[in-house]
Motif scaffolding. Structure first.
Motif, PDB file in Angstrom:
ATOM      1  N   GLU A  47      28.933 -23.752 -51.423  1.00 51.93           N
ATOM      2  CA  GLU A  47      30.107 -24.615 -51.341  1.00 51.93           C
ATOM      3  C   GLU A  47      29.766 -25.477 -52.564  1.00 51.93           C
ATOM      4  OE1 GLU A  47      30.854 -24.099 -46.666  1.00 51.93           O
ATOM      5  OE2 GLU A  47      30.462 -25.940 -47.338  1.00 51.93           O
ATOM      6  N   ALA A  48      28.514 -25.560 -53.041  1.00 53.54           N
ATOM      7  CA  ALA A  48      28.180 -26.442 -53.952  1.00 53.54           C
ATOM      8  C   ALA A  48      29.014 -26.069 -55.436  1.00 53.54           C
ATOM      9  CB  ALA A  48      26.689 -26.421 -54.169  1.00 53.54           C
ATOM     10  N   THR A  49      28.889 -27.238 -56.213  1.00 56.13           N
ATOM     11  CA  THR A  49      29.486 -27.093 -57.446  1.00 56.13           C
ATOM     12  C   THR A  49      28.247 -27.145 -58.589  1.00 56.13           C
ATOM     13  OG1 THR A  49      29.946 -29.302 -57.979  1.00 56.13           O
ATOM     14  CG2 THR A  49      31.838 -27.849 -57.120  1.00 56.13           C
ATOM     15  N   GLY A  50      28.405 -26.820 -59.695  1.00 57.39           N
ATOM     16  CA  GLY A  50      27.307 -26.858 -60.665  1.00 57.39           C
ATOM     17  C   GLY A  50      26.955 -28.428 -60.951  1.00 57.39           C
ATOM     18  N   LYS A  51      27.859 -29.301 -60.565  1.00 64.24           N
ATOM     19  CA  LYS A  51      27.238 -30.883 -61.022  1.00 64.24           C
ATOM     20  C   LYS A  51      26.124 -30.905 -59.787  1.00 64.24           C
ATOM     21  CE  LYS A  51      31.720 -32.536 -62.799  1.00 64.24           C
ATOM     22  NZ  LYS A  51      31.283 -32.196 -64.036  1.00 64.24           N
ATOM     23  N   SER A  52      26.118 -30.391 -58.516  1.00 62.43           N
ATOM     24  CA  SER A  52      25.143 -30.840 -57.695  1.00 62.43           C
ATOM     25  C   SER A  52      24.298 -29.959 -57.413  1.00 62.43           C
ATOM     26  CB  SER A  52      25.635 -30.999 -56.277  1.00 62.43           C
ATOM     27  OG  SER A  52      26.456 -29.775 -55.754  1.00 62.43           O
ATOM     28  N   VAL A  53      24.160 -28.667 -58.071  1.00 67.00           N
ATOM     29  CA  VAL A  53      23.145 -27.530 -58.049  1.00 67.00           C
ATOM     30  C   VAL A  53      22.446 -27.881 -59.268  1.00 67.00           C
ATOM     31  CG1 VAL A  53      22.596 -25.389 -57.952  1.00 67.00           C
ATOM     32  CG2 VAL A  53      24.645 -26.051 -56.473  1.00 67.00           C
ATOM     33  N   ILE A  54      21.171 -28.261 -59.150  1.00 66.65           N
ATOM     34  CA  ILE A  54      20.206 -28.061 -60.274  1.00 66.65           C
ATOM     35  C   ILE A  54      19.168 -26.958 -60.428  1.00 66.65           C
ATOM     36  CG2 ILE A  54      18.411 -29.358 -61.176  1.00 66.65           C
ATOM     37  CD1 ILE A  54      20.975 -30.974 -60.861  1.00 66.65           C
ATOM     38  N   ILE A  55      19.326 -26.151 -61.533  1.00 68.62           N
ATOM     39  CA  ILE A  55      18.587 -24.833 -61.561  1.00 68.62           C
ATOM     40  C   ILE A  55      17.136 -25.218 -62.265  1.00 68.62           C
ATOM     41  CG2 ILE A  55      19.566 -24.399 -63.691  1.00 68.62           C
ATOM     42  CD1 ILE A  55      19.274 -21.257 -62.906  1.00 68.62           C
ATOM     43  N   THR A  56      16.113 -24.660 -62.067  1.00 61.20           N
ATOM     44  CA  THR A  56      14.700 -24.586 -62.720  1.00 61.20           C
ATOM     45  C   THR A  56      14.456 -23.400 -63.333  1.00 61.20           C
ATOM     46  OG1 THR A  56      13.614 -23.654 -60.690  1.00 61.20           O
ATOM     47  CG2 THR A  56      13.937 -25.905 -60.614  1.00 61.20           C
ATOM     48  N   LYS A  57      13.414 -23.541 -64.073  1.00 67.73           N
ATOM     49  CA  LYS A  57      12.866 -22.504 -65.108  1.00 67.73           C
ATOM     50  C   LYS A  57      12.682 -21.311 -64.034  1.00 67.73           C
ATOM     51  CE  LYS A  57      11.858 -20.835 -69.110  1.00 67.73           C
ATOM     52  NZ  LYS A  57      11.619 -19.393 -68.937  1.00 67.73           N
ATOM     53  N   ALA A  58      11.977 -21.566 -63.031  1.00 69.82           N
ATOM     54  CA  ALA A  58      11.501 -20.379 -62.203  1.00 69.82           C
ATOM     55  C   ALA A  58      12.595 -19.539 -61.473  1.00 69.82           C
ATOM     56  CB  ALA A  58      10.568 -21.009 -61.102  1.00 69.82           C
ATOM     57  N   GLU A  59      13.769 -20.409 -61.156  1.00 72.37           N
ATOM     58  CA  GLU A  59      14.687 -19.528 -60.597  1.00 72.37           C
ATOM     59  C   GLU A  59      15.558 -18.922 -61.594  1.00 72.37           C
ATOM     60  OE1 GLU A  59      16.074 -22.994 -57.293  1.00 72.37           O
ATOM     61  OE2 GLU A  59      16.733 -23.519 -59.301  1.00 72.37           O
ATOM     62  N   PHE A  60      15.754 -19.345 -62.880  1.00 71.05           N
ATOM     63  CA  PHE A  60      16.629 -18.766 -63.907  1.00 71.05           C
ATOM     64  C   PHE A  60      15.879 -17.616 -64.164  1.00 71.05           C
ATOM     65  CE2 PHE A  60      16.703 -17.789 -68.587  1.00 71.05           C
ATOM     66  CZ  PHE A  60      18.302 -17.973 -68.770  1.00 71.05           C
ATOM     67  N   ASP A  61      14.467 -17.529 -64.416  1.00 73.35           N
ATOM     68  CA  ASP A  61      13.679 -16.366 -64.563  1.00 73.35           C
ATOM     69  C   ASP A  61      13.644 -15.175 -63.599  1.00 73.35           C
ATOM     70  OD1 ASP A  61      12.631 -17.554 -66.936  1.00 73.35           O
ATOM     71  OD2 ASP A  61      10.559 -18.145 -66.116  1.00 73.35           O
ATOM     72  N   LYS A  62      14.068 -15.699 -62.365  1.00 74.79           N
ATOM     73  CA  LYS A  62      14.088 -14.878 -61.444  1.00 74.79           C
ATOM     74  C   LYS A  62      15.563 -13.962 -61.416  1.00 74.79           C
ATOM     75  CE  LYS A  62      11.795 -17.314 -57.575  1.00 74.79           C
ATOM     76  NZ  LYS A  62      12.104 -17.977 -56.250  1.00 74.79           N
ATOM     77  N   ILE A  63      16.429 -14.485 -62.010  1.00 71.83           N
ATOM     78  CA  ILE A  63      17.633 -13.829 -62.492  1.00 71.83           C
ATOM     79  C   ILE A  63      17.531 -12.761 -63.308  1.00 71.83           C
ATOM     80  CG2 ILE A  63      19.963 -14.303 -62.926  1.00 71.83           C
ATOM     81  CD1 ILE A  63      19.453 -17.121 -61.394  1.00 71.83           C
ATOM     82  N   GLN A  64      18.145 -11.691 -63.035  1.00 74.07           N
ATOM     83  CA  GLN A  64      18.254 -10.399 -64.224  1.00 74.07           C
ATOM     84  C   GLN A  64      19.752  -9.937 -64.271  1.00 74.07           C
ATOM     85  OE1 GLN A  64      15.416  -9.770 -65.686  1.00 74.07           O
ATOM     86  NE2 GLN A  64      14.469 -11.157 -64.523  1.00 74.07           N
ATOM     87  N   ASN A  65      19.969  -9.481 -65.542  1.00 71.82           N
ATOM     88  CA  ASN A  65      21.102  -8.874 -65.674  1.00 71.82           C
ATOM     89  C   ASN A  65      21.358  -7.736 -64.695  1.00 71.82           C
ATOM     90  OD1 ASN A  65      21.989 -10.443 -67.722  1.00 71.82           O
ATOM     91  ND2 ASN A  65      21.145  -9.178 -69.442  1.00 71.82           N
ATOM     92  N   GLY A  66      22.680  -7.710 -64.503  1.00 71.06           N
ATOM     93  CA  GLY A  66      23.005  -6.460 -63.208  1.00 71.06           C
ATOM     94  C   GLY A  66      23.076  -6.951 -61.838  1.00 71.06           C
ATOM     95  N   MET A  67      22.502  -8.205 -61.471  1.00 74.46           N
ATOM     96  CA  MET A  67      22.603  -8.897 -60.258  1.00 74.46           C
ATOM     97  C   MET A  67      23.880  -9.223 -60.043  1.00 74.46           C
ATOM     98  SD  MET A  67      19.578 -11.325 -60.126  1.00 74.46           S
ATOM     99  CE  MET A  67      17.878 -10.706 -59.210  1.00 74.46           C
TER     100      MET A  67
END
Length: 118
Positions: free
Chosen positions: A37-57
């Motif tokens: 329910e959050a928008t990009g303005k309130s959700v903060i992403i970290t490098k660790a989260e970014f690294d978990k994300i893979q193409n095809g998900m």
């Protein structure tokens, strides 16, 4: 197909440039307690989260990792029709202007990019 990939990459690059140029950085904000329910303005992403994300998900898998939906930067095509493409952006934790972008086509992650995440 080659043209579509070029278009996606170009869109991601343009969106990243716009975000960096605008100086968007809300690294002091905390993540929403209401995923999806959050928008990009309130959700903060970290490098660790970014690294978990893979193409095809799926978009749901990405939103679950990050803690919600990002801000929609661009859309192409018609929702629920083949070829529908959407680009989400998130503010990031890290240096000034830190951000991440995710491009989905037909509900699957096709491209990801980040700047300054820590």
């Amino acid at each position: 197909m080659k043209r579509t990939i070029r278009g996606i990459l170009l869109g991601t690059a343009i969106a990243t440039g716009l975000i960096i140029a605008s100086g968007c950085s809300d690294t002091e904000k905390t993540q929403s307690t209401l995923p999806h329910e959050a928008t990009g303005k309130s959700v903060i992403i970290t490098k660790a989260e970014f690294d978990k994300i893979q193409n095809g998900m799926t978009s749901k898998q990405v939103f679950d990792i990050v803690g919600g939906k990002g801000e929609v930067m661009s859309e192409a095509g018609e929702k629920d029709k083949p070829g529908y493409t959407i680009l989400y952006t998130y503010n990031g934790k890290g240096s000034t202007g830190a951000n991440a972008n995710f491009t989905f086509q037909d509900g699957k992650l096709m491209a990801k990019a980040q700047f300054g995440l820590k």
